[in-house]
Design a protein around this motif. Structure first.
Motif, mmCIF file in Angstrom:
data_model
loop_
_atom_site.group_PDB
_atom_site.id
_atom_site.type_symbol
_atom_site.label_atom_id
_atom_site.label_comp_id
_atom_site.label_asym_id
_atom_site.label_seq_id
_atom_site.Cartn_x
_atom_site.Cartn_y
_atom_site.Cartn_z
ATOM 1 N N THR A 104 5.423 5.453 1.141
ATOM 2 C CA THR A 104 4.383 4.456 0.842
ATOM 3 C C THR A 104 4.245 4.249 -0.662
ATOM 4 N N LEU A 105 4.204 5.345 -1.404
ATOM 5 C CA LEU A 105 4.085 5.250 -2.865
ATOM 6 C C LEU A 105 5.294 4.538 -3.475
ATOM 7 N N ALA A 106 6.489 4.918 -3.053
ATOM 8 C CA ALA A 106 7.695 4.299 -3.599
ATOM 9 C C ALA A 106 7.762 2.815 -3.255
ATOM 10 N N SER A 107 7.355 2.467 -2.032
ATOM 11 C CA SER A 107 7.389 1.063 -1.611
ATOM 12 C C SER A 107 6.391 0.229 -2.403
ATOM 13 N N ARG A 108 5.183 0.765 -2.583
ATOM 14 C CA ARG A 108 4.171 0.056 -3.373
ATOM 15 C C ARG A 108 4.643 -0.133 -4.811
ATOM 16 N N ALA A 109 5.244 0.917 -5.362
ATOM 17 C CA ALA A 109 5.711 0.849 -6.750
ATOM 18 C C ALA A 109 6.820 -0.189 -6.902
ATOM 19 N N ALA A 110 7.734 -0.253 -5.930
ATOM 20 C CA ALA A 110 8.835 -1.223 -6.004
ATOM 21 C C ALA A 110 8.300 -2.651 -6.005
ATOM 22 N N LEU A 111 7.312 -2.929 -5.153
ATOM 23 C CA LEU A 111 6.744 -4.275 -5.104
ATOM 24 C C LEU A 111 5.960 -4.571 -6.379
ATOM 25 N N SER A 112 5.222 -3.590 -6.867
ATOM 26 C CA SER A 112 4.455 -3.776 -8.104
ATOM 27 C C SER A 112 5.358 -3.935 -9.324
ATOM 28 N N ALA A 113 6.578 -3.413 -9.244
ATOM 29 C CA ALA A 113 7.527 -3.558 -10.351
ATOM 30 C C ALA A 113 8.213 -4.912 -10.319
ATOM 31 N N GLY A 114 7.996 -5.689 -9.231
ATOM 32 C CA GLY A 114 8.509 -7.050 -9.209
ATOM 33 C C GLY A 114 9.496 -7.388 -8.128
ATOM 34 N N ALA A 115 9.811 -6.460 -7.227
ATOM 35 C CA ALA A 115 10.713 -6.793 -6.125
ATOM 36 C C ALA A 115 10.107 -7.924 -5.295
ATOM 37 N N GLY A 116 10.956 -8.828 -4.812
ATOM 38 C CA GLY A 116 10.444 -9.951 -4.018
ATOM 39 C C GLY A 116 9.986 -9.524 -2.642
ATOM 40 N N LEU A 117 10.748 -8.646 -1.999
ATOM 41 C CA LEU A 117 10.441 -8.134 -0.669
ATOM 42 C C LEU A 117 10.705 -6.639 -0.658
ATOM 43 N N VAL A 118 9.926 -5.922 0.134
ATOM 44 C CA VAL A 118 10.137 -4.486 0.291
ATOM 45 C C VAL A 118 10.069 -4.132 1.771
ATOM 46 N N SER A 119 11.098 -3.439 2.232
ATOM 47 C CA SER A 119 11.093 -2.892 3.585
ATOM 48 C C SER A 119 11.165 -1.377 3.496
ATOM 49 N N ALA A 120 10.462 -0.713 4.388
ATOM 50 C CA ALA A 120 10.506 0.745 4.454
ATOM 51 C C ALA A 120 11.158 1.152 5.774
ATOM 52 N N TYR A 121 12.153 2.017 5.698
ATOM 53 C CA TYR A 121 12.830 2.523 6.894
ATOM 54 C C TYR A 121 12.376 3.959 7.091
ATOM 55 N N VAL A 122 11.625 4.214 8.155
ATOM 56 C CA VAL A 122 10.983 5.522 8.361
ATOM 57 C C VAL A 122 11.089 5.942 9.826
ATOM 58 N N PRO A 123 10.831 7.232 10.117
ATOM 59 C CA PRO A 123 10.707 7.642 11.521
ATOM 60 C C PRO A 123 9.525 6.919 12.173
ATOM 61 N N LYS A 124 9.487 6.946 13.496
ATOM 62 C CA LYS A 124 8.427 6.229 14.215
ATOM 63 C C LYS A 124 7.029 6.665 13.809
ATOM 64 N N CYS A 125 6.892 7.948 13.441
ATOM 65 C CA CYS A 125 5.565 8.462 13.095
ATOM 66 C C CYS A 125 4.976 7.770 11.870
ATOM 67 N N GLY A 126 5.817 7.086 11.094
ATOM 68 C CA GLY A 126 5.322 6.443 9.880
ATOM 69 C C GLY A 126 4.921 4.997 10.049
ATOM 70 N N TYR A 127 5.148 4.442 11.238
ATOM 71 C CA TYR A 127 4.927 3.003 11.426
ATOM 72 C C TYR A 127 3.484 2.592 11.144
ATOM 73 N N HIS A 128 2.540 3.186 11.860
ATOM 74 C CA HIS A 128 1.139 2.766 11.728
ATOM 75 C C HIS A 128 0.590 3.080 10.333
ATOM 76 N N ALA A 129 0.982 4.221 9.778
ATOM 77 C CA ALA A 129 0.496 4.604 8.444
ATOM 78 C C ALA A 129 0.909 3.571 7.395
ATOM 79 N N LEU A 130 2.148 3.155 7.441
ATOM 80 C CA LEU A 130 2.636 2.190 6.457
ATOM 81 C C LEU A 130 2.044 0.804 6.677
ATOM 82 N N GLN A 131 1.992 0.353 7.929
ATOM 83 C CA GLN A 131 1.454 -0.977 8.213
ATOM 84 C C GLN A 131 -0.013 -1.075 7.817
ATOM 85 N N ALA A 132 -0.745 0.026 7.992
ATOM 86 C CA ALA A 132 -2.175 0.015 7.684
ATOM 87 C C ALA A 132 -2.455 0.170 6.194
ATOM 88 N N SER A 133 -1.684 1.027 5.532
ATOM 89 C CA SER A 133 -1.986 1.337 4.131
ATOM 90 C C SER A 133 -1.291 0.391 3.156
#
Length: 517
Positions: free
Chosen positions: A265-294
């Motif tokens: 989550t931290l790395a994904s937020r940082a990548a978008l804040s640094a200027g990436a146009g789109l960010v996708s996170a590839y995670v185990p299933k347990c991370g789906y709701h946490a990432l979508q919500a946060s």
């Protein structure tokens, strides 16, 4: 800023004398005068006792020039010669005669510990004993003199480099080095000012311009560069009015495992804040709701496994991929990483457990594309390249590893160093507040986000490290070192970008201050 080696400094001195048709004595006069100007501007004639300790080489000659100017300007000066050899440089002897012509209080020769002068805590010590040419351990009695300096608690100003400190190798005994409060360095700072084991020998430093040949300074390539705002600003890529997110790339962050989704989550937020146009996170299933919500701005792709990554398959076409953050080192995750590397065609940033996988299975190194970025912390680095004796040995091993595998290695620390082949880029931003969980994940995300926009991996690493540290420097003003957390670095990243274009504030004149009142 270039960081010149001692051999390059010697060459610069020689070329300057030839091209400007001056003698080495004249160049020494310039150096000593510049030190005097620096002190005089700050002291304004204050009668604090100043103890100038001079060696018998050119560093000592610089000290004698300084002492002469201090004496002729009415300062309270005591000059000492460290009589540690029968060999004296020509320019030292010339300036030894010159100082005797301006005062009846001739320099005192010191040859043993019994002759050490009394130094009080409110006095000033000027260390001009040894310069960059030192190539052997100091004599026992000289070591005791340096310990005498430290025990006095007097402010110590070193000329060019703290005496006893080498420019290109480690120190065997810390008592053999002067511990300086401030160092005035000629032409450029020294690499040792930024390494963990040797930075402690000078609290602060400043470069003095002694008029070395400009063509030499401009044209000479150095192995080490110091990175600040002026070095990164030319690399900044501005945005056009009609630009859109598709022009700034698609970052893919692959990582996470049960209990470690926050890192992604931290790395994904940082990548978008640094200027990436789109960010996708590839995670185990347990991370789906946490990432979508946060982090609703991110797209989330999940592995078939609930708790770990077992395969890396996706339909998107990422511009850059980061792997390893919070991933763990399960055998199935390693197999998934290997399978991914065999088909990957885009730039890579590898952090955390990704580096541990490379260390565990070295054959994976052959699958990495050229200029892949590795961002290890010290233990991860040790697993990758083996143990080292000291900072210089560590740097040599990293350079060899970088050249062999054509990789960019980021050595994180108080002055993070980006290494690619034989070249070192030393960062100047950041503070102890970054010693907190997740700050490395944020750094990896920033670098990845910059690559996504089209920055070359080396430029992205250098620029990313600078922005990461600058953001923390701005944020620490609001939170302090202890309360700074990784999320704050992301929150202040925009201010770090804006700071690139801020002009330094000019001091106000007395009249302007009066008008404001």
């Amino acid at each position: 800023m270039k960081v010149f080696s001692k051999e390059q400094i010697y060459e610069g001195d020689k070329l300057t004398a030839e091209r400007q048709q001056i003698s080495s004595t004249d160049l020494m006069e310039r150096a000593g005068t510049q030190i005097f100007n620096w002190m005089h501007m700050r002291m304004q004639g204050a009668q604090v006792p100043i103890h100038v300790f001079c060696g018998i080489g050119n560093n000592g000659g610089d000290g004698l020039v300084l002492a002469r100017h201090l004496i002729t300007h009415g300062y309270n000066v005591n000059t000492f010669i460290i009589n540690c050899s029968d060999k004296r440089s020509k320019d030292f002897l010339i300036n030894y005669d010159r100082i005797k012509n301006v005062t009846k209080k001739w320099p005192v020769l010191l040859s043993c510990a019994e002759e050490f002068p009394e130094i009080n805590p409110e006095d000033i010590i000027v260390d001009a004993v040894f310069g960059i040419g030192l190539n052997r351990p100091v004599d026992e009695w000289v070591k005791k003199l340096f310990m005498h300096f430290r025990a006095s608690k007097a402010f110590t100003l070193a000329i060019d480099i703290p005496s006893g400190l080498y420019t290109n190798k480690a120190v065997a005994n810390e008592d053999e080095v002067v511990w300086a409060g401030f160092t005035l360095s000629f032409a450029s700072p020294k690499l040792v000012f930024f390494l963990p084991e040797t930075a402690k020998y000078t609290v602060q430093w400043e470069v003095l311009d002694i008029g070395l040949d400009q063509e030499f300074l401009f044209a000479t390539e150095t192995e080490v560069e110091l990175i600040g705002k002026h070095e990164v600003l030319p690399n900044y890529i501005p945005r056009e009015k009609f630009s859109h997110k598709g022009q700034f790339g698609h970052t893919l962050i692959v990582g996470g495992s049960y209990g470690k989704i926050g890192a992604v989550t931290l790395a994904s937020r940082a990548a978008l804040s640094a200027g990436a146009g789109l960010v996708s996170a590839y995670v185990p299933k347990c991370g789906y709701h946490a990432l979508q919500a946060s982090f609703p701005e991110a797209m989330v792709i999940t592995d078939a496994d609930e708790e770990k990554i077992t395969s890396i398959t996706f339909d998107t076409e990422p511009t850059v991929v980061t792997f390893g953050i919070g991933a763990g080192i399960d055998s199935k995750t390693i197999s998934a990483f290997e399978a991914f590397l065999k088909t990957n065609k885009v730039p890579l940033v590898i952090d955390a457990d990704g580096i541990n996988m490379l260390a565990k299975k070295k054959t994976l190194l052959k699958l990495l594309p050229e200029a892949t970025i590795l961002t290890p912390h010290p233990k991860e680095l040790e697993r990758l390249i083996g143990t080292w004796k000291d900072d210089f040995d560590k740097l040599e091993k990293i350079k060899a590893f970088s050249k062999k595998h054509k990789l960019i290695i980021l050595v994180k620390g108080a002055n993070s160093i980006t290494i690619f082949g034989d070249k070192l880029y030393v960062n100047t931003t950041g503070n102890p507040g970054l010693s907190t969980a997740g700050s490395g994940d944020v750094l990896t995300g920033i670098i990845t986000g910059l690559i996504s926009q089209g920055y070359h991996p080396l430029t992205a690493t250098i620029f990313g490290v600078y922005l990461h540290g600058k953001s923390a420097d701005i944020a620490v003003g609001d939170f302090g070192y202890q309360s700074l957390i990784a999320s704050h670095v992301i929150d202040y990243l925009g201010e770090a970008f804006l700071d690139l274009f801020k002009q330094p504030e000019q001091p106000q004149s007395p009249q302007e201050e009066e008008n404001q009142q």
